[in-house]
Design a protein around this motif. Structure first.
Motif, PDB file in Angstrom:
ATOM      1  N   LEU A 153       0.832  -1.206   0.000  1.00  0.00           N
ATOM      2  CA  LEU A 153       0.000   0.000   0.000  1.00  0.00           C
ATOM      3  C   LEU A 153       0.869   1.259   0.000  1.00  0.00           C
ATOM      4  N   ALA A 154       1.985   1.203   0.711  1.00  0.00           N
ATOM      5  CA  ALA A 154       2.898   2.352   0.736  1.00  0.00           C
ATOM      6  C   ALA A 154       3.453   2.625  -0.662  1.00  0.00           C
ATOM      7  N   ARG A 155       3.689   1.566  -1.431  1.00  0.00           N
ATOM      8  CA  ARG A 155       4.178   1.767  -2.803  1.00  0.00           C
ATOM      9  C   ARG A 155       3.081   2.363  -3.688  1.00  0.00           C
ATOM     10  N   VAL A 156       1.837   1.949  -3.479  1.00  0.00           N
ATOM     11  CA  VAL A 156       0.718   2.567  -4.201  1.00  0.00           C
ATOM     12  C   VAL A 156       0.658   4.057  -3.860  1.00  0.00           C
ATOM     13  N   GLN A 157       0.793   4.349  -2.582  1.00  0.00           N
ATOM     14  CA  GLN A 157       0.709   5.745  -2.125  1.00  0.00           C
ATOM     15  C   GLN A 157       1.849   6.578  -2.720  1.00  0.00           C
ATOM     16  N   GLY A 158       3.019   5.957  -2.847  1.00  0.00           N
ATOM     17  CA  GLY A 158       4.157   6.670  -3.423  1.00  0.00           C
ATOM     18  C   GLY A 158       4.037   6.902  -4.915  1.00  0.00           C
ATOM     19  N   ALA A 159       3.198   6.129  -5.574  1.00  0.00           N
ATOM     20  CA  ALA A 159       3.122   6.166  -7.032  1.00  0.00           C
ATOM     21  C   ALA A 159       2.561   7.482  -7.569  1.00  0.00           C
ATOM     22  N   HIS A 160       1.817   8.207  -6.757  1.00  0.00           N
ATOM     23  CA  HIS A 160       1.289   9.510  -7.194  1.00  0.00           C
ATOM     24  C   HIS A 160       1.459  10.538  -6.071  1.00  0.00           C
TER      25      HIS A 160
END
Length: 262
Positions: free
Chosen positions: A179-186
DNA sequence: ATGGTTGCCGTGCAA
């Protein structure tokens, strides 16, 4: 814009509760998950007076998402994930350029091992696809809001017991990292944590199985509102409505509402 | 350790 996200757990069973939500929180836009109904049977009549603009995407018995709005859309959309047509994503765009993404991330089953549990593997794949796609569409000035039942409680203060939930699906490190990587994606900002801080315990879901959900208070914060950098300084306030967990024929999730000065 | 509840349908399944 006041935007609400709510896993309503059958919109046909609980369409009447949307009136109560409007009386208490007056959202301009309501994003629903687990509507559990095909588009032909969506209870449009029950909500049309409150929300003249609706974009729904459902299926029989499972999943299903919808965006209900008092403000007109300038565009609507949504896509499939993991090669499945399982109605987990819809989008709507508004005058002024704000774009809302409503997601229902797979719950992931009970066993937090993708090798032993296909549902957990699906959840991790889904999050991986979200990350890739958000990175593709990311642009620095985009005014986007991502909401939904993400089925992950990332912070210690998002669960009733960090230690006891470390191996429980929704709070495992592998999901929290994904989820942290999803959050970092944008470069998403978690609106509720931005406004409330990281330490205050906040929940949006309590199991139906507790005898007294309020007394045991074994909740989790699974429902989220994220905004892109262009909207971060525009965040005004948030509300989580725990009282909705006691509404008649209640969902096991309660609405989360965020006000943004768009 | 186990089972606890709900919605979909009309049986188990997913949450």
């Amino acid at each position: 814009m006041r935007i609400a996200t709510w896993n309503i757990n059958s919109v046909r069973m609980r369409a009447g509760l949307l009136v109560r939500l409007d009386e208490i929180a007056a959202p301009d836009v309501v994003c629903l998950q687990e509507t559990k109904v095909v588009d032909e049977l969506f209870p449009h009549n029950a909500v049309a007076d409150l929300y003249p603009h609706r974009h729904v995407r459902g299926m029989k018995a499972y999943n299903g998402v919808a965006i209900l709005s008092k403000l007109p859309f300038t565009a609507t959309g949504g896509r499939d994930w993991c090669g499945r047509e399982d109605a987990r994503h819809v989008t709507a765009k508004f005058a002024g350029g704000v774009e809302v993404h409503n997601f229902y991330v797979p719950a992931g089953g009970d066993v937090p091992d993708p090798g032993k549990n296909d549902k957990f593997a699906h959840k991790l794949d889904f999050l991986g696809e979200m990350e890739v796609w958000l990175r593709e569409i990311a642009s620095p000035r985009a005014k986007r809001v991502l909401v939904g039942d993400l089925n992950i409680a990332p912070l210690e203060a998002d669960v009733w017991s960090h230690k006891q939930l470390l191996d429980v699906v929704s709070h495992t490190p592998v999901e929290v990292d994904a989820l942290a990587r999803v959050q970092g994606a944008h470069d998403w900002t978690d609106a509720v944590r931005y406004l409330a801080g990281d330490n205050k315990q906040l929940f949006s879901w309590w199991s139906y199985r507790a005898k007294d959900w309020r007394a045991s208070n074994r909740g989790r914060r699974l429902d989220h509102v994220w905004v892109t950098p262009a909207l971060k300084s525009k965040l005004k306030s948030f509300e989580i409505l725990p009282d909705a967990r006691d509404w008649p024929k209640c969902s096991d999730h309660v609405p989360v509402v965020v006000e943004i000065d768009t």
